[in-house]
Motif scaffolding. Structure first.
Motif: not given
Length: 163
Positions: A41-67
């Motif tokens: 379960t922890l392994f699957l959650l790690s993979i899920l967080i990894f996949i979901a976070s890529i797009r969320i971070i991309d959106d955040y970086e576009k809004q904030s301009g901070i990498h």
């Protein structure tokens, strides 16, 4: 909502050592997931967080301009979850995986540093921590195996046997 997620419930908003703070905060749910739901379960959650976070971070970086804003710690959460899912089922292994993850995440040796420099956006933010988690989990298993071979871990107890 985005900031709550990326800072892992604001644990990354501390002034110093935000990555370590976020990783420490991640140990709490990781412990209970390992104890009651298991490593898979922890392994699957790690993979899920990894996949979901890529797009969320991309959106955040576009809004904030901070990498790779230092307050973003969801990458540390996914990475330490992976390290613990690989080998974190005893008290010693749990603590060793945490320490090794932080060492790999801070020092960024070998391929981890290359990925950190070459990949941009959400993938770059997440991937180096996932690699740090992978190497930390594998090295923890090796160290544990060596210590166990020499009977140096007789005191260690499984997480499921706590409480």
């Amino acid at each position: 909502m985005q900031k709550l997620y990326l800072t892992f419930f604001y644990s990354g908003c501390v002034k110093k050592a935000s990555g370590t703070s976020g990783t420490l905060a991640a140990l709490i749910p990781a412990f209970f997931i390992l104890k009651y739901l298991g490593m898979q379960t922890l392994f699957l959650l790690s993979i899920l967080i990894f996949i979901a976070s890529i797009r969320i971070i991309d959106d955040y970086e576009k809004q904030s301009g901070i990498h790779d804003d230092k307050h973003i710690v969801i990458d540390e959460v996914a990475g330490v979850f992976l390290a613990l899912a690989i080998f974190g089922n005893t008290v010693f292994a749990f603590l060793l995986s945490f320490v090794l993850f932080r060492v790999f995440d801070i020092l960024k040796p070998s391929i981890i540093g290359v990925v950190d420099k070459k990949f941009k956006g959400g993938l770059g933010v997440m991937l180096d921590d996932m690699l740090a988690g992978l190497f930390a989990g594998l090295l923890s298993a090796v160290i544990y195996g060596i210590l166990n071979h020499f009977n140096l871990l007789q005191w260690d107890i499984g997480l499921k046997n706590l409480f």
